[in-house]
Write an enzyme that holds these catalytic residues in place. Structure first.
Site, PDB file in Angstrom:
ATOM      1  N   TRP A 152      -4.522  23.538  20.449  1.00 54.75           N
ATOM      2  CA  TRP A 152      -3.726  22.352  20.771  1.00 54.75           C
ATOM      3  C   TRP A 152      -3.912  21.924  22.221  1.00 54.75           C
ATOM      4  CZ3 TRP A 152      -2.754  19.498  16.963  1.00 54.75           C
ATOM      5  CH2 TRP A 152      -2.519  20.045  15.700  1.00 54.75           C
ATOM      6  N   ASP A 185       3.488  20.987  26.660  1.00 50.33           N
ATOM      7  CA  ASP A 185       3.657  20.866  25.214  1.00 50.33           C
ATOM      8  C   ASP A 185       4.384  22.133  24.784  1.00 50.33           C
ATOM      9  OD1 ASP A 185       3.511  20.843  22.470  1.00 50.33           O
ATOM     10  OD2 ASP A 185       1.338  20.624  22.359  1.00 50.33           O
ATOM     11  N   LYS A 200       9.041  22.521  14.183  1.00 52.55           N
ATOM     12  CA  LYS A 200       8.911  23.974  14.286  1.00 52.55           C
ATOM     13  C   LYS A 200      10.291  24.641  14.408  1.00 52.55           C
ATOM     14  CE  LYS A 200       4.399  23.338  15.158  1.00 52.55           C
ATOM     15  NZ  LYS A 200       3.315  23.701  14.249  1.00 52.55           N
TER      16      LYS A 200
END
Length: 361
Positions: free
Chosen positions: A101, A171, A195
């Site tokens: 990511w 992030d 999440k």
């Protein structure tokens, strides 16, 4: 049979929250309307929005110098919005590459016209089994330093934040509110909610208000990509994800009952330690991550071969332990043990893995 969902996202939500949603889905706050039906211009939503923002800031120990945006587009859209909005003085952004990511964030930032995205540290050579070493040599040459605090696929996480004088951006999608950090060290945090916080469709952006009034802030951004325009309209330039914000509010209330971030982080450490201790003692299963930098949220592990991996997944599914298949880029298995995963779920998973190993010696 009790089902335990170890998916990396969309992920398990607290059972008490789901029960409350079920109970009041047809009549939100005695309005006679479902939360799915209320107007985002109504007082019902305005009150919900304000309460959700206040609860979030309180849990993060943030003051009035921070604002919270409730957006759409996932963390993936933030890969573009961050450089568009804040890489505006030096037009250079520094990135620490700690996995998949991070790479995606770097790629998207590099597509923004006029912005240079530089990798200043990487753990690619180790197969992303550790967090990169980062000596701060940036000085005043970058608009921000970007990190991914928890690497969902690789199973690593920052236990200590980089020491830097450059504005810090994160992030935090997969360990948001599940691990303790000094959130005041960040200038901007973004996180996809699917999440640890709410269903997919909501993205949280927490940022210093000074970023919204910075004289270098671009004046010609499309409104839906402009943090300042979005903040001025309380995240309602278009219809916001009302149901997801409602769900986030309920999860935040639940988190308060767990002792806040400190309380849930302590439980997460206990869950992770149980699973990692088993993996470290196992002769069949192996976790490749450097122990000091292991994630509390996402635990990847392997057997000696793909055929055995598949047998474990098949047997686990039959036993009620779902979504243990590892990400397609790394294979193996992965147990995501977010805030809402009870300790009992991890305990039963470990017992299952122990039994499987005993039967396949």
């Amino acid at each position: 049979m009790t089902i335990y969902n170890f998916a990396a996202g969309p992920a398990v939500l607290p059972k008490p929250v789901l029960e409350q949603v079920q109970k009041e889905l047809l009549d939100y706050d005695h309005s006679g309307m479902s939360i799915l039906e209320i107007s985002h211009r109504s007082q019902l939503f305005t009150d919900l929005y304000a309460d959700t923002k206040a609860r979030l800031k309180q849990l993060m120990n943030l003051g009035d110098d921070y604002d919270v945006l409730f957006l759409q587009g996932g963390a993936t859209l933030q890969f573009t919005m961050v450089p568009l909005n804040i890489a505006t003085k030096h037009h250079r952004a520094a990135y620490i590459d700690s996995g998949h990511w991070s790479v995606r964030a770097i790629e998207e930032a590099g597509k923004v016209p006029g912005v240079q995205a530089d990798i200043v540290a990487t753990s690619k050579a180790s197969g992303y089994t550790e967090i990169p070493q980062f000596p701060d040599v940036l000085k005043d040459t970058y608009d921000y330093l970007h990190i991914t605090t928890n690497n969902t696929i690789e199973g690593t996480a920052y236990q200590q934040l980089p020491q830097t004088t450059t504005p810090l951006v994160a992030d935090m999608s997969s360990n948001f509110l599940g691990q303790q950090y000094d959130f005041t060290k960040f200038d901007l945090i973004y996180a996809g909610a699917q999440k640890n916080l709410a269903p997919a469709g909501l993205t949280i952006v927490v940022l210093k208000k000074q970023l919204l009034t910075d004289p270098n802030h671009p004046k010609n951004l499309p409104a839906m990509l402009d943090y300042t325009a979005l903040a001025n309209k309380d995240s309602a330039l278009n219809t916001p994800p009302v149901f997801q914000i409602y769900m986030a509010n309920l999860v935040l209330q639940w988190l308060e009952t767990q002792g806040g971030v400190a309380g849930i982080a302590q439980l997460n450490q206990k869950k992770a330690a149980l699973l990692y201790n088993f993996l470290d003692s196992s002769k069949l299963f192996n976790n490749p991550v450097k122990p000091a930098q292991r994630s509390l949220m996402n635990v990847p592990f392997l057997t000696p071969d793909k055929a055995t991996d598949a047998k474990v997944i098949q047997a686990a599914t039959a036993a009620g332990f779902l979504n243990l298949k590892g990400h397609r880029s790394v294979g193996g298995l992965r147990a995501s043990i977010y805030n809402a995963m009870p300790f009992t779920g991890v305990e039963k998973l470990v017992n299952f893995l122990m039994d499987f190993e005993a039967q396949h010696q």
